[in-house]
Design an enzyme around this catalytic site. Structure first.
Site, PDB file in Angstrom:
ATOM      1  N   CYS A  12       0.843  -1.199   0.000  1.00 44.65           N
ATOM      2  CA  CYS A  12       0.000   0.000   0.000  1.00 44.65           C
ATOM      3  C   CYS A  12       0.880   1.251   0.000  1.00 44.65           C
ATOM      4  O   CYS A  12       1.783   1.370   0.834  1.00 44.65           O
ATOM      5  CB  CYS A  12      -0.914   0.005   1.228  1.00 44.65           C
ATOM      6  SG  CYS A  12      -2.280  -1.158   1.106  1.00 44.65           S
TER       7      CYS A  12
ATOM      8  N   ASP B  31      19.995  43.824  -1.298  1.00 41.85           N
ATOM      9  CA  ASP B  31      19.873  45.264  -1.461  1.00 41.85           C
ATOM     10  C   ASP B  31      20.336  45.907  -0.152  1.00 41.85           C
ATOM     11  O   ASP B  31      20.413  45.226   0.878  1.00 41.85           O
ATOM     12  CB  ASP B  31      18.412  45.613  -1.760  1.00 41.85           C
ATOM     13  CG  ASP B  31      18.217  47.096  -2.028  1.00 41.85           C
ATOM     14  OD1 ASP B  31      19.126  47.711  -2.589  1.00 41.85           O
ATOM     15  OD2 ASP B  31      17.150  47.623  -1.670  1.00 41.85           O
TER      16      ASP B  31
ATOM     17  N   ASP C 112       1.944  -1.269   7.192  1.00 43.82           N
ATOM     18  CA  ASP C 112       1.555  -0.130   6.355  1.00 43.82           C
ATOM     19  C   ASP C 112       0.996   1.011   7.198  1.00 43.82           C
ATOM     20  O   ASP C 112       1.395   2.167   7.054  1.00 43.82           O
ATOM     21  CB  ASP C 112       0.515  -0.568   5.328  1.00 43.82           C
ATOM     22  CG  ASP C 112       0.031   0.608   4.496  1.00 43.82           C
ATOM     23  OD1 ASP C 112       0.822   1.130   3.695  1.00 43.82           O
ATOM     24  OD2 ASP C 112      -1.130   1.030   4.673  1.00 43.82           O
TER      25      ASP C 112
END
Length: 730
Positions: A370, A414, A697
């Protein structure tokens, strides 16, 4: 052909396979151009031709068992929680507003568990009915799963986890393992329930941010206070905030002052004293004073709403790793079916092994295979990373930006408003023949009423120092030179040294003092009073409090930093030397863009940090453009990412967060694949069967999700960069 984008709220998704099924189904509708689904945001954006009716999209998603409504029907202050929804198998805590144990999924799980217990008791009392009792218990849980598998199949997703589950349970029944099949189905439902609870935690992080904004505001109308829903506040309304109250809207203080606790929104640990003309954000707290605040943004446009909206959109944008896992899973699930079939039939056919034994093992392989844990490994971590970043003012437009930030090797900054505060402050007052306080008072007297940045700096310094500001008479500006007037019966002038020398001669020492301050990148004004030089006032746009520590953090991580500025070389060099950063000055916007390109050709992956407007060409050219700003002024639309609260150290934190997320993803993939590989081997050699397979799973999915949720508690290494910077960080 007219193209429209429509957004929907979807209830019940808890893993990426849910999103994949919805994505596939909606794409099959004629006229749909593109689909983006966010599991964590419980939302979907559909780009479609004008001929596509919203009802067709609603029906297609509802067939899969999910609740769906157009986004405009959802309550704007509740992220991911619509006002109304359809109840389906997938309805869960995060979407329905119910506690998880009262959701439809929980009810199904409880019913399946009750049926299994009843079957066990009946089997003991009436052994002949045992098989049929367990078969009935199996059907309680399996029928809804099989129905979802069927609907997903006809909607374009034949190889879903529900399909694997249905085949495995059906096969177990055929070989006489009804009891085990019923137990496996129950364990599957329990696993789904746990996934839903875990997914709800991820959503709760951003929902909690949205819930910081109070629902009720006190508004001043006709000299009376009235209660009004905060979502109904309009721009220019004046609201009253009492001590201890959360501020219900972004606004500007028009009366009163208070310590503002911004920790819930910005993570700043120290409250800030704010007064008239200062900006306040929705969700922050006025601790000790009554404030009158003029609303500057409607509820749907305040800082928190924009952050929530940005994160939601970002969660719909997949990271490269997530796209790869999605592509991989399309082949992975059919591959699992093939492997399971081969395990079931080859040993009996080739070596005469027992059919029941190997069919059983083949069915276990389907459950082991799964894909849930694997598929959710990346989006769960990305969603948690985006959410935790947003809560700390680190906004990234999508998983791709979050993933790539960790690869940055050079950052171009900057200067003005990025490395510096963006406004001049008085740094030095040098008195010649008077006291410093008197020099400041006379200068402030001349500057009263002026909105020039240098004038504001002098007035703020006078206020902070408690210096008296006497009236000035006949005050007037002398274009390009300075300002003059009469203060205390004396003729007073404040301006450049060149203009001052036209009115009074400066000694060699005084001229040297001017030059020394100018060498430090400061703007110097000379005060002339009564025909003689009275003193100097020097001003400069000073570095942000955490700039030096923030640049040091980048250097520590081996990242090159460079300042790109249009300022003159002398001013730029003074700031750069103080911060310890290389500098390129006297640059036009196209020069900044060119330098970013040069760094890229040298092999650097470059992030450009600027205001998002003046630096637009360089931001676009960089691998990642970062807007540095504060509150509602941040240029979210012009860059890939934004530092909401103007902290230089947050650039390093973004890189660190990205690396933490990618490490988490690698851990998740290793857990998902590692457990599957281990149980594949133990199943084939006969050590484990169906029960451990589904537990593996479910366990892997829960472990992967829990590991991703650890990112919600991520704080970074703020403790490593010094106490001064630490005060500015979360």
């Amino acid at each position: 052909m007219h193209i429209t984008q429509t957004r929907y709220r979807i209830t019940g998704m808890d893993c990426a396979s849910c999103a994949a099924k919805i994505d596939t189904a909606v794409r099959r509708i004629d006229g749909v151009e593109d689909v983006s689904v966010s599991v964590t945001g419980q939302s979907m954006s559909v780009l479609h031709q004008g001929t596509v009716l919203s009802d067709a999209i609603l029906r297609q998603v509802a067939k899969l068992g999910y609740g769906i409504i157009p986004a405009e029907d959802a309550r704007p202050t509740k992220f991911g929680r619509p006002v109304a929804h359809d109840h389906h198998d997938h309805a869960d805590e995060g979407s329905s507003g119910l506690s998880w144990w009262r959701s439809g999924r929980a009810m199904l799980t409880l019913a399946s568990a009750a049926a299994l217990v009843a079957a066990y008791v009946l089997g003991k009392l009436v052994p002949a009915a045992e098989y049929w009792a367990f078969l009935a218990a199996l059907l309680v849980g399996l029928v809804p799963i099989a129905r979802r598998a069927f609907m997903a199949g006809i909607s374009g997703t034949p190889f879903s986890i529900e399909t694997l589950m249905t085949i495995a349970a059906g096969g177990a029944v055929l070989i006489g393992a009804a009891e085990e099949a019923a137990t496996v189905v129950l364990l599957f439902l329990v696993g789904e329930l746990l996934e839903g609870v875990a997914a709800g935690r991820a959503r709760a992080s951003i929902q909690g941010l949205a819930d910081l904004v109070p629902k009720i505001a006190l508004i001043e109308r006709n000299e009376r206070l009235e209660e009004l829903p905060a979502e109904n506040l309009a721009v220019a309304d004046v609201i009253v905030v009492r001590p201890g109250d959360r501020i219900p809207a972004d606004g500007e203080i028009v009366e009163g002052s208070s310590e503002i606790n911004e920790a819930p929104v910005t993570g700043e640990s120290t409250p800030k004293r704010k007064g008239p003309k200062d900006t306040v954000f929705a969700g922050t707290i006025s601790t000790d004073g009554v404030l009158k605040v003029r609303v500057t943004a409607a509820a749907e446009d305040n800082t928190i709403a924009r952050v929530v909206r940005l994160v939601e959109e970002a969660q719909e944008s997949k990271a490269p790793t997530e796209r790869f896992i999605d592509r991989f899973s399309r082949y992975y699930t059919p591959g699992v079916l093939v492997v399971g079939a081969l395990v079931a039939v080859l040993p009996p056919l080739l070596v005469g092994a027992g059919w029941n034994e190997w069919i059983y093992k083949g069915l276990a392989i389907l459950l082991i295979g799964c894909p849930c844990a694997l598929v959710i490994s990346t989006p769960a971590a990305v969603a948690a990373g985006l959410a935790t970043g947003a809560r700390r003012g680190l906004l990234m437009k999508g998983g791709a930006v979050l993933e790539n930030f960790g690869k940055i090797t050079a950052v171009a900054f900057d200067k003005t408003g990025t490395l510096t505060e963006g406004r001049p402050v008085v740094t030095d007052i040098v008195a010649f023949d008077r006291k410093e306080r008197e020099v400041l008072s006379m200068a402030a007297a001349l500057e009263q009423g002026s909105s020039h940045p240098l004038a504001i700096a002098i007035l703020e310094r006078a206020k902070a120092a408690g210096a008296p500001v006497p009236p000035a008479f006949n005050a007037k500006a002398s274009s390009g030179k300075g300002v003059e007037g009469s203060v205390g019966g004396l003729s007073v002038f404040l301006g450049s040294s060149e203009a001052a020398e036209e009115r009074a001669s400066l000694t060699a020492d005084q001229t040297a003092a001017v030059e020394t301050l100018r060498e430090q990148g400061k703007t110097v004004s000379v005060l002339v009073a009564g025909g003689g030089a009275a003193g100097l006032i020097a001003m400069r746009d000073e570095p942000r409090a955490d700039a030096k520590a923030g640049l040091a953090a980048l250097k520590r991580d081996g990242i090159r930093a460079v300042m790109l500025t249009g300022d003159n070389r002398k001013t730029a060099a003074a700031i750069a030397n103080e911060l310890g950063i290389e500098v390129r000055a006297d640059l036009l916007p196209q020069d900044k863009q060119r330098i970013v390109g040069e760094l890229q050709r040298e092999g650097f992956m470059v992030a450009k940090v600027g205001d998002g407007i003046n630096d637009a060409p360089a931001l676009a050219a960089a691998d990642i453009g970062v807007a540095m700003g504060g509150g509602t002024d941040v240029a979210l639309e012009t860059a890939d990412a934004a530092i909401l609260h103007g902290r230089v150290a947050d650039v390093s934190r973004m890189i660190e967060l990205s690396r933490a997320v990618m490490a988490n993803i690698r851990q998740n993939i290793a857990v998902a694949l590692g457990l599957k590989a281990a149980f594949f081997v133990t199943t084939v050699i006969g050590i484990t069967g169906l029960w451990p397979a589904i537990l593996a799973d479910t366990g892997a999915t829960v472990l992967v999700t829990a590991n991703a949720m650890r990112l919600l508690r991520w704080k970074g290494r703020s403790g490593d960069i010094g106490p001064q910077a630490r005060r500015t960080l979360t």
